[in-house]
Design an enzyme around this catalytic site. Structure first.
Site, PDB file in Angstrom:
ATOM      1  N   ARG A 233       0.865  -1.175   0.000  1.00 30.14           N
ATOM      2  CA  ARG A 233       0.000   0.000   0.000  1.00 30.14           C
ATOM      3  C   ARG A 233       0.902   1.225   0.000  1.00 30.14           C
ATOM      4  NH1 ARG A 233      -3.476  -2.932  -1.325  1.00 30.14           N
ATOM      5  NH2 ARG A 233      -5.414  -3.470  -0.272  1.00 30.14           N
ATOM      6  N   GLU A 262      -4.085   7.027  -4.360  1.00 28.00           N
ATOM      7  CA  GLU A 262      -4.485   6.476  -5.661  1.00 28.00           C
ATOM      8  C   GLU A 262      -5.887   6.949  -6.051  1.00 28.00           C
ATOM      9  OE1 GLU A 262      -2.264   2.248  -4.739  1.00 28.00           O
ATOM     10  OE2 GLU A 262      -4.360   2.219  -5.356  1.00 28.00           O
ATOM     11  N   HIS A 280      -1.602  -0.061  -9.744  1.00 31.09           N
ATOM     12  CA  HIS A 280      -2.153  -1.028  -8.780  1.00 31.09           C
ATOM     13  C   HIS A 280      -2.738  -2.258  -9.500  1.00 31.09           C
ATOM     14  CE1 HIS A 280      -4.057  -1.455  -4.513  1.00 31.09           C
ATOM     15  NE2 HIS A 280      -3.802  -2.647  -5.035  1.00 31.09           N
TER      16      HIS A 280
HETATM   17  P1  NAP Z   1      -0.369 -11.598   5.276  1.00 35.96           P
HETATM   18  O1  NAP Z   1      -0.283 -13.037   4.901  1.00 35.96           O
HETATM   19  O2  NAP Z   1      -1.252 -11.197   6.410  1.00 35.96           O
HETATM   20  O3  NAP Z   1       1.126 -11.098   5.563  1.00 35.96           O
HETATM   21  C1  NAP Z   1       1.407  -9.862   6.121  1.00 35.96           C
HETATM   22  C2  NAP Z   1       2.824  -9.879   6.698  1.00 35.96           C
HETATM   23  O4  NAP Z   1       3.132  -8.561   7.160  1.00 35.96           O
HETATM   24  C3  NAP Z   1       3.027 -10.825   7.858  1.00 35.96           C
HETATM   25  O5  NAP Z   1       4.252 -11.488   7.683  1.00 35.96           O
HETATM   26  C4  NAP Z   1       3.104  -9.910   9.093  1.00 35.96           C
HETATM   27  O6  NAP Z   1       3.974 -10.510  10.051  1.00 35.96           O
HETATM   28  C5  NAP Z   1       3.679  -8.623   8.484  1.00 35.96           C
HETATM   29  N1  NAP Z   1       3.253  -7.451   9.232  1.00 35.96           N
HETATM   30  C6  NAP Z   1       1.996  -7.144   9.632  1.00 35.96           C
HETATM   31  N2  NAP Z   1       2.005  -5.998  10.323  1.00 35.96           N
HETATM   32  C7  NAP Z   1       3.298  -5.574  10.353  1.00 35.96           C
HETATM   33  C8  NAP Z   1       3.951  -4.448  10.955  1.00 35.96           C
HETATM   34  N3  NAP Z   1       3.264  -3.537  11.677  1.00 35.96           N
HETATM   35  N4  NAP Z   1       5.287  -4.330  10.796  1.00 35.96           N
HETATM   36  C9  NAP Z   1       5.985  -5.242  10.101  1.00 35.96           C
HETATM   37  N5  NAP Z   1       5.415  -6.337   9.523  1.00 35.96           N
HETATM   38  C10 NAP Z   1       4.088  -6.494   9.650  1.00 35.96           C
HETATM   39  O7  NAP Z   1      -0.846 -10.737   4.035  1.00 35.96           O
HETATM   40  P2  NAP Z   1      -0.671 -11.028   2.470  1.00 35.96           P
HETATM   41  O8  NAP Z   1      -1.775 -11.881   1.986  1.00 35.96           O
HETATM   42  O9  NAP Z   1       0.738 -11.468   2.222  1.00 35.96           O
HETATM   43  O10 NAP Z   1      -0.905  -9.539   1.895  1.00 35.96           O
HETATM   44  C11 NAP Z   1      -0.069  -8.482   2.296  1.00 35.96           C
HETATM   45  C12 NAP Z   1      -0.577  -7.147   1.790  1.00 35.96           C
HETATM   46  O11 NAP Z   1      -0.311  -7.031   0.390  1.00 35.96           O
HETATM   47  C13 NAP Z   1      -2.083  -6.908   1.876  1.00 35.96           C
HETATM   48  O12 NAP Z   1      -2.478  -6.495   3.175  1.00 35.96           O
HETATM   49  C14 NAP Z   1      -2.333  -5.848   0.809  1.00 35.96           C
HETATM   50  O13 NAP Z   1      -2.291  -4.563   1.370  1.00 35.96           O
HETATM   51  C15 NAP Z   1      -1.153  -6.018  -0.148  1.00 35.96           C
HETATM   52  N6  NAP Z   1      -1.616  -6.453  -1.479  1.00 35.96           N
HETATM   53  C16 NAP Z   1      -1.376  -5.672  -2.570  1.00 35.96           C
HETATM   54  C17 NAP Z   1      -1.785  -6.093  -3.828  1.00 35.96           C
HETATM   55  C18 NAP Z   1      -1.537  -5.277  -5.048  1.00 35.96           C
HETATM   56  O14 NAP Z   1      -2.320  -5.367  -5.989  1.00 35.96           O
HETATM   57  N7  NAP Z   1      -0.482  -4.494  -5.119  1.00 35.96           N
HETATM   58  C19 NAP Z   1      -2.470  -7.295  -3.980  1.00 35.96           C
HETATM   59  C20 NAP Z   1      -2.689  -8.066  -2.861  1.00 35.96           C
HETATM   60  C21 NAP Z   1      -2.248  -7.634  -1.606  1.00 35.96           C
HETATM   61  P3  NAP Z   1       3.850 -10.145  11.637  1.00 35.96           P
HETATM   62  O15 NAP Z   1       2.402 -10.365  11.984  1.00 35.96           O
HETATM   63  O16 NAP Z   1       4.800 -11.061  12.316  1.00 35.96           O
HETATM   64  O17 NAP Z   1       4.270  -8.716  11.734  1.00 35.96           O
HETATM   65  C1  8YV Z   2      -7.025  -5.625  -5.300  1.00 35.91           C
HETATM   66  C2  8YV Z   2      -5.270  -5.571  -3.471  1.00 35.91           C
HETATM   67  O1  8YV Z   2      -6.861  -5.466  -6.653  1.00 35.91           O
HETATM   68  O2  8YV Z   2      -6.006  -7.613  -2.570  1.00 35.91           O
HETATM   69  C3  8YV Z   2      -5.559  -6.487  -2.351  1.00 35.91           C
HETATM   70  O3  8YV Z   2      -5.304  -6.085  -1.196  1.00 35.91           O
HETATM   71  O4  8YV Z   2      -4.683  -4.553  -3.305  1.00 35.91           O
HETATM   72  C4  8YV Z   2      -5.661  -5.948  -4.855  1.00 35.91           C
HETATM   73  O5  8YV Z   2      -5.573  -7.321  -5.041  1.00 35.91           O
HETATM   74  C5  8YV Z   2      -7.742  -4.471  -4.810  1.00 35.91           C
HETATM   75  O6  8YV Z   2      -7.943  -4.465  -3.463  1.00 35.91           O
HETATM   76  C6  8YV Z   2      -9.108  -4.421  -5.505  1.00 35.91           C
HETATM   77  O7  8YV Z   2      -9.268  -3.258  -6.115  1.00 35.91           O
END
Ligand code: NAP
Ligand code: 8YV
Length: 322
Positions: A233, A262, A280
């Site tokens: 994010r 965004e 994104h």
């Molecule tokens: P997840 O499995 O919950 O993993 C999150 C990781 O972040 C965990 O290892 C957690 O470990 C760590 N974390 C949480 N809070 C933290 C903090 N305050 N400081 C440091 N580390 C921290 O989540 P995920 O499924 O991998 O997804 C991660 C993120 O990717 C989502 O929340 C979303 O915002 C983003 N995302 C972006 C896109 C895109 O289109 N660009 C798509 C999908 C997801 P600890 O709990 O040990 O800290």
């Molecule tokens: C999505 C994301 O595209 O899953 C997330 O957290 O950032 C993306 O996969 C978005 O949230 C939907 O617009």
């Protein structure tokens, strides 16, 4: 299911709208000529909200306006736009879309990393502009003998790590807690990790706990030869400081899929040669968005039919505790 009415808070893919309409009475807030009047008149009938990025925050003030609200279905794994803690305290379950997008986002993260280091968009533009006729494209940086620190070694971070290992990168990670059975070096301090690695890959959740966690000090530690990749994010990065450091060369390069406000992107980035900017698109393939959309529908349907939500977030465990 006539008494289970659903309110969609903004535009969604047809798969979600049609999947919900096949089962429930569905209202679309974004199509209402007077949203406030609709909520005032019909808010008490709404049992489920379905929202996603760009629909506006689903905070406690918004949820309070639906006194019989039972579930909020989020299109996306990141649910920083929803006050899930308040929902949990008030008997409302929040669902997200974990796992089904993990590999897609990890692929995109590696693609963005390679595009940034090997300057693929710039090389493409070079050919299109006919500049190859004047000479070869300049040599670029390399992934060879490089190290990468991952901020957030969760589902997606681990999938990125698996890919990065295949590329021969030396890995480290930072999160609040060390992960069991992980052989990469754990850093309790993000700034120390940034000092030691060539690449910082950001893939932790958004929200207050991580706001600007990638601070000026972290980016200065990454340094003029360092590369920042953000697929998490925009709020995790101090964006004004990042722009300034990229402009002055104190931060080497950045590959960014996400931004603080965004779809508005700081225009100062547009003219920079050392950035790759994406709108994104981490999960934005037909295949993966269909999986995500289906999971949104399946969560609401399973809950409405009394079988409980499929993927509740940790703040709203199911069955509820206590
Ligand atoms: P997840 O499995 O919950 O993993 C999150 C990781 O972040 C965990 O290892 C957690 O470990 C760590 N974390 C949480 N809070 C933290 C903090 N305050 N400081 C440091 N580390 C921290 O989540 P995920 O499924 O991998 O997804 C991660 C993120 O990717 C989502 O929340 C979303 O915002 C983003 N995302 C972006 C896109 C895109 O289109 N660009 C798509 C999908 C997801 P600890 O709990 O040990 O800290
Ligand atoms: C999505 C994301 O595209 O899953 C997330 O957290 O950032 C993306 O996969 C978005 O949230 C939907 O617009």
């Amino acid at each position: 299911m006539p008494d289970f009415e659903v309110l969609i808070t903004g535009p969604v893919m047809p798969l979600i709208r049609e999947g919900l309409e096949a089962r429930f009475t569905v209202h679309k807030l974004h199509e209402m000529p007077d949203k406030e009047a609709f909520i005032a008149a019909h808010g008490a009938r709404i049992r489920a909200l379905v929202g996603g990025a760009g629909h506006g925050r689903i905070d406690s003030a918004f949820m309070r306006r639906f006194p019989n609200l039972r579930i909020v279905g989020n299109f996306g794994v990141g649910y920083d736009g929803i006050d899930a803690a308040w929902a949990g305290q008030n008997g409302i379950v929040v669902t997200n879309t974990p796992d089904v997008l993990t590999d897609e986002v990890a692929d995109l993260a590696m693609g963005l990393l390679i595009a940034t280091i090997r300057r693929l968009p710039q090389a493409d533009a070079y050919v299109r502009a006919g500049r190859w006729l004047d000479g070869a494209f300049p040599l670029t940086g390399s992934l060879r003998e490089k190290s990468m620190g991952i901020l957030g070694l969760g589902r997606i971070g681990s999938a990125i790590a698996a890919r990065a290992q295949a590329f021969g990168l030396e890995l480290a990670y930072h999160s609040r807690t060390p992960k069991p059975d992980v052989s990469f070096r754990y850093y309790a301090s993000l700034v120390e990790m940034a000092r030691d690695v060539d690449i910082l890959m950001v893939i932790a959740p958004g929200g207050e706990a991580t706001r600007r966690i990638v601070s000026r000090a972290v980016m200065e530690a990454l340094g003029p030869a360092g590369t920042l990749i953000n697929v998490a994010r925009g709020t995790l990065v101090d964006e004004p400081a990042m722009v300034e450091l990229l402009r002055s060369g104190k931060l080497g390069a950045a590959g960014l899929d996400v931004f603080e406000d965004e779809p508005r992107v700081p225009e100062a980035l547009f003219g920079l040669e050392n950035v790759v900017l994406l709108p994104h698109v981490g999960s934005a393939s037909h295949y993966t968005r269909n999986k995500m959309g289906q999971l949104v529908v399946d969560n609401i349907a399973s809950f409405a039919e009394g079988r409980g939500p499929l993927t509740p977030v940790p703040e709203t465990p199911w069955p509820p505790i206590g």
